[in-house]
Design an enzyme around this catalytic site. Structure first.
Site, PDB file in Angstrom:
ATOM      1  N   CYS A   5      34.259  41.163  29.234  1.00 48.67           N
ATOM      2  CA  CYS A   5      35.023  42.279  28.679  1.00 48.67           C
ATOM      3  C   CYS A   5      36.531  42.114  28.930  1.00 48.67           C
ATOM      4  O   CYS A   5      36.968  42.090  30.078  1.00 48.67           O
ATOM      5  CB  CYS A   5      34.523  43.577  29.311  1.00 48.67           C
ATOM      6  SG  CYS A   5      35.550  45.017  28.987  1.00 48.67           S
ATOM      7  N   CYS A   8      38.051  44.943  30.983  1.00 44.16           N
ATOM      8  CA  CYS A   8      37.630  44.843  32.387  1.00 44.16           C
ATOM      9  C   CYS A   8      38.474  43.808  33.126  1.00 44.16           C
ATOM     10  O   CYS A   8      38.887  44.037  34.265  1.00 44.16           O
ATOM     11  CB  CYS A   8      36.157  44.468  32.485  1.00 44.16           C
ATOM     12  SG  CYS A   8      35.032  45.681  31.766  1.00 44.16           S
TER      13      CYS A   8
END
Length: 112
Positions: A5, A8
């Site tokens: 991600c 993230c």
């Protein structure tokens, strides 16, 4: 979070700094890789990444504020979490409903 991600990865250094400050804030900071723990992503009904929760005495609140170190610290130090509506009882990670959701997430991972 998930290792693939981009959002993230963008918050990772800030989150690590926040975790290092956690002892001074009298909190515990953690992270869960949803690719390794699909049951937890089911229990917390994670639909976007990264998702941040504040938990205190079994009450869960989803953090939706800015993701700077200062804002994360302020959320705790200034007790801003008190102004955030707790997760509804039926959506609480400890509820029967979310226990079932965790099972569905495990099953979907097994089927894949």
């Amino acid at each position: 979070y998930a290792p693939w991600c981009p959002a993230c990865r963008q918050i990772e250094l800030t989150w690590e700094s926040f975790a290092k400050e956690s002892e001074h804030l009298h909190i515990t900071v953690g992270k869960v890789d949803v690719t390794q723990e699909p049951g937890l992503s089911g229990r917390f009904f994670v639909t976007t990444l990264p998702t941040i929760y504040h938990a205190n005495d079994g009450v869960f609140r989803r953090y939706r504020g800015s993701r700077t170190l200062e804002d994360l610290q302020g959320y705790v130090l200034e007790r801003k979490w008190e102004a955030v509506e707790p997760v509804a009882g039926w959506k609480s990670p400890s509820s029967i409903m979310m226990h079932g959701m965790a099972g569905l997430f495990h099953l979907s991972g097994w089927i894949r």
